[in-house]
Write an enzyme that holds these catalytic residues in place. Structure first.
Site, PDB file in Angstrom:
ATOM      1  N   HIS A 183      14.220 -55.687  15.951  1.00 46.97           N
ATOM      2  CA  HIS A 183      14.690 -54.316  15.756  1.00 46.97           C
ATOM      3  C   HIS A 183      14.407 -53.582  17.347  1.00 46.97           C
ATOM      4  O   HIS A 183      15.293 -52.701  17.745  1.00 46.97           O
ATOM      5  CB  HIS A 183      13.757 -53.412  14.866  1.00 46.97           C
ATOM      6  CG  HIS A 183      14.096 -53.919  13.471  1.00 46.97           C
ATOM      7  ND1 HIS A 183      13.211 -54.269  12.365  1.00 46.97           N
ATOM      8  CD2 HIS A 183      15.324 -53.644  12.994  1.00 46.97           C
ATOM      9  CE1 HIS A 183      13.858 -54.468  11.298  1.00 46.97           C
ATOM     10  NE2 HIS A 183      15.150 -54.393  11.483  1.00 46.97           N
TER      11      HIS A 183
ATOM     12  N   GLU B  14      23.078 -58.240   3.137  1.00 46.73           N
ATOM     13  CA  GLU B  14      22.301 -58.896   3.975  1.00 46.73           C
ATOM     14  C   GLU B  14      21.310 -59.743   3.640  1.00 46.73           C
ATOM     15  O   GLU B  14      20.472 -60.274   4.247  1.00 46.73           O
ATOM     16  CB  GLU B  14      21.359 -57.790   4.617  1.00 46.73           C
ATOM     17  CG  GLU B  14      20.698 -56.845   3.886  1.00 46.73           C
ATOM     18  CD  GLU B  14      20.347 -55.740   4.834  1.00 46.73           C
ATOM     19  OE1 GLU B  14      20.234 -55.445   5.965  1.00 46.73           O
ATOM     20  OE2 GLU B  14      20.002 -54.722   4.267  1.00 46.73           O
TER      21      GLU B  14
ATOM     22  N   ASN C 143      21.701 -59.590  11.053  1.00 48.50           N
ATOM     23  CA  ASN C 143      20.396 -59.955  11.727  1.00 48.50           C
ATOM     24  C   ASN C 143      19.609 -60.503  10.514  1.00 48.50           C
ATOM     25  O   ASN C 143      19.156 -61.460  10.559  1.00 48.50           O
ATOM     26  CB  ASN C 143      19.755 -58.488  12.200  1.00 48.50           C
ATOM     27  CG  ASN C 143      20.573 -58.137  13.256  1.00 48.50           C
ATOM     28  OD1 ASN C 143      21.424 -59.034  14.142  1.00 48.50           O
ATOM     29  ND2 ASN C 143      20.739 -56.856  13.616  1.00 48.50           N
ATOM     30  N   ASP C 144      19.436 -59.528   9.285  1.00 49.24           N
ATOM     31  CA  ASP C 144      18.675 -59.940   8.151  1.00 49.24           C
ATOM     32  C   ASP C 144      19.235 -60.974   7.362  1.00 49.24           C
ATOM     33  O   ASP C 144      18.537 -61.775   7.155  1.00 49.24           O
ATOM     34  CB  ASP C 144      18.719 -58.864   7.394  1.00 49.24           C
ATOM     35  CG  ASP C 144      17.308 -57.904   7.771  1.00 49.24           C
ATOM     36  OD1 ASP C 144      16.386 -58.314   8.487  1.00 49.24           O
ATOM     37  OD2 ASP C 144      17.251 -56.644   7.421  1.00 49.24           O
TER      38      ASP C 144
ATOM     39  N   CYS D   6      28.018 -54.868  10.748  1.00 47.45           N
ATOM     40  CA  CYS D   6      26.968 -54.028  11.636  1.00 47.45           C
ATOM     41  C   CYS D   6      25.939 -54.690  12.139  1.00 47.45           C
ATOM     42  O   CYS D   6      25.067 -54.149  12.860  1.00 47.45           O
ATOM     43  CB  CYS D   6      26.717 -52.866  10.873  1.00 47.45           C
ATOM     44  SG  CYS D   6      25.560 -53.464   9.532  1.00 47.45           S
TER      45      CYS D   6
END
Length: 830
Positions: A453, A698, A721-722, A770
């Site tokens: 993050h 996600e 990302n996740d 995203c």
């Protein structure tokens, strides 16, 4: 940009210096020379009127630094100030530095956007001797004198030469104190070379203040039963270096004088560039600076003294544990830095002074401790030796740690004193959010990962950054300051103390990068249309007003992810509904009516909310976070949903729920949104209804059965990302596992993305990406080729992405994506 004026008796000298500075900075830096005397400036001399005119020719809003070569040039420059308007005069600083070195240092810092005080400081420290000559008031403070025991009848004494390359700095002094503690005799030390002392050998502050450098002769005096044994033991300890390597000079010189960039193969890993930008600046190690001392008198002196002693003991335990950890991971020499810090806390002089403040001035423990520590810190700062002056920050760090043990709340906000490059172990998202972009030119994290993050926020804020830089020698965490460093936030290259030749090459790279950024920025307002005519929307990920302003200025087609959690962080209580409405208004206003997808609160993991009393979890990333947290705190959730609906009356907003793992969670979240709508309707509060509603894809469990979710949503956004983290069972914040995350498009993740796209495409539901992979052309090519219709990324990445899309053909991307699927996942391609 700060302007420079070079004042010299010799015109050729000034012109040659100007050429040297220009080689480092390029033509943009405003520099003028005022040099020579006579009609053609051929005679030696300086002219106050010419200096005044030169100052005015380069003066701007940021001010001017004037550098002088010698003697009457200083007087002429001072006289020139009298010719200036008062408003300009306050922005002009005369620099007490060497002429050539100071001009180059000033030019480099001015060119990278340093403020007036930053430019002045960097030039001033380029040659410490001249600083002392022009500013004698800053001479070192002498350590407090003690009764000289060498004059006692039974005292013994001996002399020894200091062999340490850096003299008696903190680490060897700590060793000396430890050795002296083995004996009962009273022992003192004095520096015979500079006449300072004597001081107690048990006082770290006193010994450091002696400024005993390599080659200095020191005298040890002892009085007591074991005086002879004590002196002999200390003589041997000093002669053998007190733990320092006596061959450090050659090694350190090699590190400084051969500034090769750190590249792959020099350590166990390679630094990873996470935000583009070529930066040159001074290295700074940040400190947490915000705290508030208790006020009022102490009620019980003995109680306060007990508190202080307990705090000192607790702090020493913390430092000893840290020393053990560092010794295991980075070597004993590094660990002993923290051992030295425990010696500071053991200094009896500190406790004596604090006790006096508590007993005589009725101070509370925290007040007395900080007042005592500040005095010692200032003593260190006033020392002549640069290495010893740097120890002031070490002591300050330890002093703050004691404050925390006394119950004083010390903010984790990080600051550096002047513009430069921040080197840290790792950053929390809150710390990134609090960075002063005017000062922080770039960030190097020894830990953290590309998808953490913190890295995401650094990209979002446009701060050039490198992560995973921990495996290199010399350690970036223990550079001898002051030190100039250069970095490339795209390639991950780092240069330590580059020489003039390297600086020129780095600056040329900086210019090329700046020109490319300018080109992309100029065309960012244009739509992203491929060569074969397909238009794509490039959205921005934002979290605060400045992000939205960056997005608007960089040609964003809308907000693809508005992170609302930043409204909730670093507070004592949750924001009210009205506060959220006002903040959302501020964020959405710069976008001028463009669509915005607002993600509901995604707290938990590394974004804790202290006021919710969130329980400690063994693995918070798999715990009560995001939608799970909201559904367990429905009053909090309702306030946020009402705030989002209220701003929908003026802006084109959509609602998105994060971390949906099960269909029931999505239905519950939509029911809460319906309830918020009904509440506002009952109160006749204007809002949009129905409102487009979507979810983050996600979590693998949702992606695998995305066709079940598709009928319930109006849009989907893939959080790569996740999704990658959960699919690969890799904590994205774990520095040891970054290699798995840094590889583009793992086949398993690619399979899940393809499944989501197909599920949504069958119902004509738009799909966006995203995650940070959206900003990578290599990944974006696959996403668009698979059928993703929107990409969302940090605002600073948008111009480059739009520029790239315009150079591509969708038909070719579709073919390449299909080929990739056939290679990696043939069973999924019919």
């Amino acid at each position: 940009m700060v302007g420079l004026v070079l004042v010299s008796h010799s015109r050729p000298l000034a012109e040659a210096t100007l050429t040297l500075v220009r080689a480092m900075t390029g033509p943009e830096l405003p520099i003028a020379i005022a040099a020579g005397a006579g009609a053609n400036h051929e005679d030696l001399g300086t002219d106050a009127v010419e200096i005044s005119e030169a100052i005015q020719s380069v003066a701007g809003a940021d001010g001017v630094v004037v550098l002088m070569d010698m003697g009457s040039a200083v007087l002429s420059a001072e006289m020139a100030l009298d010719f200036l308007d008062e408003s300009l005069k306050t922005k002009v600083k005369l620099c007490p530095s060497s002429f050539v070195e100071g001009a180059v240092a000033a030019g480099v810092i001015a060119k990278v956007g340093g403020r007036l005080e930053d430019v002045l400081h960097e030039a001033s420290v380029s040659l410490a001797q001249k600083t002392e000559h022009i500013s004698p008031d800053e001479a070192a403070v002498q350590p407090k004198a003690v009764t000289d025991i060498s004059k006692h009848e039974n005292a013994k004494a001996l002399r020894v030469i200091v062999p340490n390359p850096s003299g008696l700095h903190a680490r060897p002094v700590a060793k000396l104190i430890q050795e002296a503690a083995k004996f009962s005799s009273e022992i003192q030390i004095r520096n015979l070379t500079n006449g300072k002392g004597p001081v107690s050998v048990r006082s770290m502050t006193g010994i450091v203040a002696l400024e005993a450098l390599r080659g200095h002769e020191v005298e040890l005096s002892a009085a007591g039963e074991d005086a002879d044994a004590a002196l002999e033991n200390l003589r041997v300890a000093i002669k053998t270096g007190l733990g320092d390597s006596l061959h450090e000079t050659a090694r350190n010189a090699a590190n400084v004088e051969n500034p090769e960039p750190l590249r792959e193969g020099e350590g166990q890993g390679k630094p990873i560039g996470v935000c583009k930008g070529v930066v040159i600046g001074s290295v700074y190690y940040p400190q947490a600076v915000s705290f508030e001392l208790p006020t009022g008198p102490a009620r019980d002196a003995n109680h306060e003294l007990g508190l202080l002693r307990s705090a000192l003991q607790a702090t020493m335990q913390i430092l000893r544990r840290k020393a053990e950890e560092i010794s295991r991971s980075m070597g004993r020499e590094r660990g002993e830095i923290f051992v030295a810090q425990t010696m500071v806390l053991s200094d009896p002089a500190l406790m004596e002074q604090a006790e006096q403040l508590i007993r005589k001035e009725n101070c509370q423990a925290a007040q007395a401790w900080w007042q005592t520590a500040e005095g010692v810190i200032q003593t260190y700062r006033n020392l002549n030796d640069d290495n010893l002056r740097q120890r002031a920050e070490d002591l300050k760090d330890v002093a703050r740690l004691v404050l925390t043990q006394l119950g004083v709340s010390v903010s984790d906000k990080l600051e550096i004193p002047r513009s430069g490059i921040m080197v840290v172990n790792e950053l929390t998202p809150g710390q990134v959010a609090g960075l002063d972009k005017d000062k922080v030119l770039g960030v190097i994290c020894l830990e953290d990962g590309r998808t953490s993050h913190s890295s995401i926020l650094l990209r979002s804020r446009g701060i050039p950054a490198i992560v995973q830089a921990k495996h290199f020698t010399p350690s970036l965490l223990h550079l001898e300051l002051p030190m100039v460093l250069a970095m490339d936030g795209e390639t991950g290259e780092i240069w330590i103390n580059p020489d003039m030749k390297e600086l020129k090459k780095i600056h040329e790279r900086q210019i090329r990068w700046t020109e490319q950024v300018s080109l992309e920025k100029r065309d960012s307002i244009k739509p992203a249309v491929t060569l074969d005519g397909r238009s794509f929307e490039i959205f921005a990920n934002v979290g605060r007003v400045e992000d939205a302003e960056d997005a608007a200025n960089n040609g964003a087609d809308g907000i693809g992810l508005l992170r609302t959690e930043f409204m909730f962080l670093h507070r004592d209580s949750a924001p009210t509904e009205q506060e959220q409405v006002e903040e959302l208004h501020r964020i959405l206003k710069p976008m001028a009516g463009k669509p915005a997808i607002i993600r509901t609160l995604d707290a938990g993991g590394d974004k804790e909310l202290s006021y919710l009393n969130m329980p400690k979890e063994a693995n918070p990333y798999l715990g009560v976070r995001a939608i799970r947290l909201c559904l367990r705190n429905k009053e909090l959730f309702q306030e946020q949903l009402r705030a989002i609906l209220r701003v929908s009356a003026e802006y084109d907003v959509r609602v998105m729920f994060p971390m949906i793992a099960a269909l029931q969670e999505l239905k519950e979240a939509k029911a809460e949104l319906q309830k918020a709508h009904e509440t506002l309707t009952a109160k006749n509060i204007k809002h949009r209804w129905p409102i487009p509603t979507g979810m983050m894809m996600e979590v693998p469990s949702a992606a695998i059965v995305s066709h079940y979710f598709a009928p319930e949503i109006d849009f989907a956004s893939i959080g790569t990302n996740d999704l990658t983290q959960y699919t690969l069972a890799v904590d994205r914040g774990n520095p040891e596992l970054q290699e798995l995350l840094n590889k583009e498009l793992n086949p398993a993740v690619l399979a899940l993305i393809n499944r989501v796209v197909l599920s949504c495409k069958s119902r004509e539901i738009p799909v966006a990406v995203c995650g940070e992979a959206a900003a990578s052309p290599a990944s974006a090519s696959v996403f668009l080729g698979l059928g993703v219709s929107e990409l969302s990324m940090s605002g600073r990445s948008i111009p480059a992405m739009k520029h790239w899309v315009r150079s591509q053909s969708l038909s070719e991307m579709e073919m390449e994506a299909r080929n990739l699927m056939q290679q990696r996942l043939p069973y999924m391609v019919k």
